[in-house]
Design an enzyme around this catalytic site. Sequence first.
Site, mmCIF file in Angstrom:
data_model
loop_
_atom_site.group_PDB
_atom_site.id
_atom_site.type_symbol
_atom_site.label_atom_id
_atom_site.label_comp_id
_atom_site.label_asym_id
_atom_site.label_seq_id
_atom_site.Cartn_x
_atom_site.Cartn_y
_atom_site.Cartn_z
ATOM 1 N N ASP A 60 -34.098 -8.420 -78.084
ATOM 2 C CA ASP A 60 -33.929 -8.289 -77.042
ATOM 3 C C ASP A 60 -32.943 -9.630 -76.389
ATOM 4 O OD1 ASP A 60 -34.543 -6.446 -74.429
ATOM 5 O OD2 ASP A 60 -33.577 -8.007 -73.559
ATOM 6 N N ASP B 251 -28.357 -10.929 -79.269
ATOM 7 C CA ASP B 251 -27.204 -10.721 -78.578
ATOM 8 C C ASP B 251 -26.691 -9.401 -79.192
ATOM 9 O OD1 ASP B 251 -25.033 -10.009 -76.732
ATOM 10 O OD2 ASP B 251 -24.551 -11.665 -76.719
ATOM 11 N N ASN C 20 -30.684 0.792 -78.360
ATOM 12 C CA ASN C 20 -30.541 1.170 -76.751
ATOM 13 C C ASN C 20 -30.401 0.169 -75.990
ATOM 14 O OD1 ASN C 20 -32.919 1.915 -74.584
ATOM 15 N ND2 ASN C 20 -33.418 0.086 -74.367
ATOM 16 N N SER D 130 -25.890 8.590 -72.533
ATOM 17 C CA SER D 130 -25.863 9.074 -71.120
ATOM 18 C C SER D 130 -25.709 10.124 -71.493
ATOM 19 C CB SER D 130 -25.878 8.205 -69.918
ATOM 20 O OG SER D 130 -25.525 7.808 -69.270
ATOM 21 N N TYR E 293 -18.659 2.694 -67.903
ATOM 22 C CA TYR E 293 -19.817 3.126 -68.399
ATOM 23 C C TYR E 293 -19.294 4.290 -69.190
ATOM 24 C CZ TYR E 293 -25.215 3.473 -69.095
ATOM 25 O OH TYR E 293 -26.299 4.020 -69.497
ATOM 26 N N LYS F 297 -20.027 5.322 -73.202
ATOM 27 C CA LYS F 297 -21.509 6.136 -73.280
ATOM 28 C C LYS F 297 -20.834 7.903 -74.251
ATOM 29 C CE LYS F 297 -24.646 3.556 -72.114
ATOM 30 N NZ LYS F 297 -25.963 3.474 -73.073
HETATM 31 P P1 NAD Z 1 -33.027 -2.148 -68.706
HETATM 32 O O1 NAD Z 1 -32.370 -2.480 -67.813
HETATM 33 O O2 NAD Z 1 -34.166 -0.713 -68.143
HETATM 34 O O3 NAD Z 1 -33.521 -2.107 -70.200
HETATM 35 C C1 NAD Z 1 -32.433 -3.185 -71.419
HETATM 36 C C2 NAD Z 1 -33.027 -3.950 -71.999
HETATM 37 O O4 NAD Z 1 -31.947 -4.272 -72.632
HETATM 38 C C3 NAD Z 1 -33.050 -5.142 -71.372
HETATM 39 O O5 NAD Z 1 -34.566 -5.745 -71.873
HETATM 40 C C4 NAD Z 1 -32.152 -6.472 -71.581
HETATM 41 O O6 NAD Z 1 -32.435 -7.773 -71.068
HETATM 42 C C5 NAD Z 1 -31.375 -5.717 -72.612
HETATM 43 N N1 NAD Z 1 -30.013 -6.391 -72.670
HETATM 44 C C6 NAD Z 1 -29.400 -6.443 -72.120
HETATM 45 N N2 NAD Z 1 -28.012 -6.369 -72.694
HETATM 46 C C7 NAD Z 1 -28.194 -7.531 -74.113
HETATM 47 C C8 NAD Z 1 -27.981 -7.443 -75.245
HETATM 48 N N3 NAD Z 1 -26.069 -8.006 -74.759
HETATM 49 N N4 NAD Z 1 -27.993 -7.796 -76.027
HETATM 50 C C9 NAD Z 1 -29.891 -7.076 -76.025
HETATM 51 N N5 NAD Z 1 -30.429 -6.828 -75.700
HETATM 52 C C10 NAD Z 1 -29.327 -7.095 -74.047
HETATM 53 O O7 NAD Z 1 -32.183 -0.456 -68.949
HETATM 54 P P2 NAD Z 1 -32.544 1.142 -69.460
HETATM 55 O O8 NAD Z 1 -32.932 1.586 -68.012
HETATM 56 O O9 NAD Z 1 -34.011 0.618 -70.181
HETATM 57 O O10 NAD Z 1 -31.966 1.502 -70.137
HETATM 58 C C11 NAD Z 1 -31.400 1.584 -72.076
HETATM 59 C C12 NAD Z 1 -31.183 1.797 -72.048
HETATM 60 O O11 NAD Z 1 -30.815 3.433 -71.825
HETATM 61 C C13 NAD Z 1 -29.374 2.086 -71.971
HETATM 62 O O12 NAD Z 1 -27.966 1.898 -73.424
HETATM 63 C C14 NAD Z 1 -28.954 3.008 -71.025
HETATM 64 O O13 NAD Z 1 -27.496 2.665 -70.506
HETATM 65 C C15 NAD Z 1 -29.442 3.575 -70.972
HETATM 66 N N6 NAD Z 1 -29.940 5.514 -70.450
HETATM 67 C C16 NAD Z 1 -30.580 4.490 -68.644
HETATM 68 C C17 NAD Z 1 -30.790 5.255 -68.368
HETATM 69 C C18 NAD Z 1 -31.541 5.100 -66.500
HETATM 70 O O14 NAD Z 1 -31.305 5.408 -65.545
HETATM 71 N N7 NAD Z 1 -32.283 3.960 -66.598
HETATM 72 C C19 NAD Z 1 -29.643 6.559 -67.879
HETATM 73 C C20 NAD Z 1 -28.980 6.845 -69.019
HETATM 74 C C21 NAD Z 1 -28.973 5.710 -70.218
#
Ligand code: NAD
Length: 268
Positions: free
Chosen positions: A36, A62, A89, A140, A153, A157
């Site tokens: 992360d 990153d 992810n 997504s 976004y 995706k």
């Molecule tokens: P979140 O924000 O709760 O967690 C994401 C994590 O990614 C965080 O810990 C953050 O620090 C880390 N992160 C951000 N930028 C980063 C980078 N440049 N390098 C490394 N780490 C990084 O998000 P989430 O809801 O758990 O989403 C996870 C994935 O699921 C994402 O790809 C998101 O697009 C996808 N997604 C989420 C949802 C939703 O409703 N939550 C729906 C569809 C898809």
Amino acid sequence: MKLIHKTAIVTGAGNGIGRATALSFAKEGAQVVVSDIDYAAAQTTTQKIKDMGSEAIAVKTDVSNLADLQSLIDKTVRHFGQLDILVNNAGVILPKRLDDVSEEDWNRLCDINLKGVVFGCKLALPELRKRKGNIVNMASMTGVSGQQNNPVYSATKGGVIALTRSLAIDCAMEGVRVNAVCPAGVSTPLLEKWLANSENSEKARINQDYSHLLGRTATSEEIASVVAFLASNEASFITGQDIHVEGGATLGYGVGPKAEWHSLLPPR
Ligand code: NAD
């Protein structure tokens, strides 16, 4: 246990879906590399895994930085001697109409959501080929169906889904599977941030819940269990697929907002 003797990298594993995936992998017997950009969050996930009696290391990464990605792969192989599974992810949102999107916004979204996945795959593939491993990309439903006020976004995706299919073709004869998971709404810090920034957060929350036929958003664990299945040998004949974990969000035709539709149902 589905993932015994496997080593997995999960990016963005400090929170939300990534953390739940890392924990579920550990429960299934995998050694987990918790990656992360937020190192403290990665360490918290790692500690939770260690508390379960499983093995994990935290790596600050990153995903938009190629040197970080290479170092993530190198540290994994140095520590665990192998890499079997990569879960791309990490991702960020951009809830804006296109009129309000700047070049800087576009670059940031593409760098994290798309470039991070493309180069994560590229740099992990030499190790994955050795182990006939697999990749799970977090896409997504927005990449399938689109979403209001979310064009950039959604485009990133959609790109992840197209990449997944093309890469699955190229890697199939090497024994490497590549799949994607498409969630709709999932209760995570990311979703909470999006709701909090909405004009009317309470209404946005109700709409978000009822935009799914099941009347609620998913838990991170409900997404993580699908990722664990895809990453395991139980999914050995599945490649190039985008698996929709969306609580019926895209079903139905000819009704207005599902929130209103639900409210018209007679009480049971
Ligand atoms: P979140 O924000 O709760 O967690 C994401 C994590 O990614 C965080 O810990 C953050 O620090 C880390 N992160 C951000 N930028 C980063 C980078 N440049 N390098 C490394 N780490 C990084 O998000 P989430 O809801 O758990 O989403 C996870 C994935 O699921 C994402 O790809 C998101 O697009 C996808 N997604 C989420 C949802 C939703 O409703 N939550 C729906 C569809 C898809």
